[in-house]
Design an enzyme around this catalytic site. Sequence first.
Site, PDB file in Angstrom:
ATOM      1  N   ASP A 273       4.161  28.211   5.742  1.00  9.44           N
ATOM      2  CA  ASP A 273       4.834  28.702   7.564  1.00  9.44           C
ATOM      3  C   ASP A 273       5.888  29.647   6.422  1.00  9.44           C
ATOM      4  OD1 ASP A 273       6.122  28.508   9.545  1.00  9.44           O
ATOM      5  OD2 ASP A 273       6.054  26.177   9.807  1.00  9.44           O
TER       6      ASP A 273
ATOM      7  N   ASP B 262       5.655  33.519  13.532  1.00  5.59           N
ATOM      8  CA  ASP B 262       5.466  31.860  13.456  1.00  5.59           C
ATOM      9  C   ASP B 262       4.499  31.582  13.132  1.00  5.59           C
ATOM     10  OD1 ASP B 262       6.078  29.536  12.997  1.00  5.59           O
ATOM     11  OD2 ASP B 262       7.147  29.214  15.020  1.00  5.59           O
TER      12      ASP B 262
END
Length: 477
Positions: free
Chosen positions: A354, A150
Site C-alpha cells: 500500500d 493511493d
Amino acid sequence: MWILSKAFLLFICLLCSSNNGAYADDNDLSHSHIVSVSSLLPPNVCNRTRTALPQGPDKASLEVVSKYGPCSRLNQGISTHAPSLEEILRQDQQRLHLKNSRRLRKPFPEFLKRTEAFTFPANINDTVADEYYIVVAIGEPKQYVSLLLDTGSDVTWTQCKPCIHCFQQRDPFFYASKSKTFFKIPCNSTSCRILRESFPFGNCNSKECPFNIQYADGSGSGGFWATDRITIQEANSNGYFTRYPFLLGCINNSSGDKSGASGIMGLDRSPVSIITRTNTSYFSYCLPSPYGSTGYITFGKTDTVNSKFIKYTPIVTTSEQSEFYDIILTGISVGGKKLPFNTSYFTKFGAIIDSGNIITRLPPPIYAALRSAFHKRMKKYKKAKGLEDLLDTCYDLSAYETVVVPKIAIHFLGGVDLELDVRGTLVVASVSQVCLGFATYPPDPNSITLGNVQQRGHEVHYDVAGRRLGFGPGNCS
C-alpha cells in the site's frame, strides 16, 4: 616489528570503540548500513536533479513529491497545520483501521475516532495519511489538480466549484462548467444504478448521481459522479496519454483536510479505479528517499534493458478478486540472518502492499522476533523513549557521528528479496529518537501491510494484467 604490529592493532581497536564510529557488530559489516547520523535527518532543501523521469515510447511519467518535504508546493500560500511525526503516524494508524473495516466489515474502534494527536475526521478514501502526490490535468481545456497517490483507494476525486464547503488546496478548484468534456451522470441512468450498488448514499434527483465519502466520526464529503477527460502528461511535455470518458467524483461539500492537495487518485484494482477505468495494465513508481528529492510514477511497461533487473512476485488471485494488491511474504532477514520462522508460517498471513500507509505492520510474533534481532545488533546504542504507542524500538544517537545499522530484507514468494534502504528501516523524529520503522497491528493479528517507508528508493512495478508485483533498482534516492 612485532611491537609495531601490536600497537597498530591496539590503535584499530580503540578506533572501533570510539563514540564517533561505534559499530553494532564489527565482524559482519557486509550486512550493515554505515551511515552518518546527520544524513538520517529530514533535509530542508529540495534537490530535483537527483531524479530523472523514465522516458520512452508508450509510457508517460510524472514527478512524485512528498507533501511533507521541501520539494512540496502544496503548503505554499495557504494556511495549514504542519503535522508532527506523532500525528502523521497516528493518522497512518487510523487509516489502517479504516482499511481493515473495509476489508473485513469490522466497525471502526471508538478509541481512534478522537485522540489528542489526531482530531480531524478520516476515511480510507479520504485521509491525510496519504503522503505522495502528482499533478494531472482534468477537462478540456486542461485544469491542473494535485492528487494524492493511493494504491489502497478506489475512487479518483477532486474538489469542484461551485463549492458549498471546501477545504483549502494549493491549486485552483476544478470548474466543471469551464470544461467542454465534463458530463454529470444522471440519477436515472444505468451507470448511476451500478455505482449506487457499490456506493449507496442518500436520495438523488434526475440531474446528478450522488457521491459521498464517510468519515470515522460520522461527518463526510459529498458530491456527485461525473465523467471528463483526464490527461497524464510528463513534466517535460514530450509525452502524455489521455482517457475519455473518465469516471471521477466531484466533491463540493467537505469537512476533510488534504494538506493542500485537491483530492486522491485511486490506484487499486476495484472497478472504479483509474487502473480499471483506463485499462492501464502496467504502472510503476519510485517513492523518493529522502524527502529532499522527488520520485516518479510511470504509466506503461518498462523497457527491455531495465526489465531484467526487476524481480516479480505473484499478486494473489482468488475466485473473488480483491481490490487490493495481495502478495505473500516468505520471511524477513536482519543482518543477513532470517527470523526463526519457516516459510509456511509467513505464508498463512494475508499481506498487501500500500502506497498510502506509512510504516509496515506485522503480526505480533513476527514483529517481536524482528525487534529482538534488530536490538541485538544495535545493543551498543542507547535506547530512547518510543513514539507514544506507535513505535517502541528507538535509539538515542546524539553522541555519535557515524552509526552502523543492520540491513533488513523482506522475502516474497518466487524468491524475490527486497533489501531495505537505511531510510526504509528507520523513522527519525530527531537524532535522539531514531526508531525502527515497523509496528504491530493488534486489531488484525493475521495480516501484514507493506507501507511506503519500506518501499522508498526502489521501483515498485504493478503488472496488473500479468498479476504480479515487482521490485527493481530505483532512480529516486
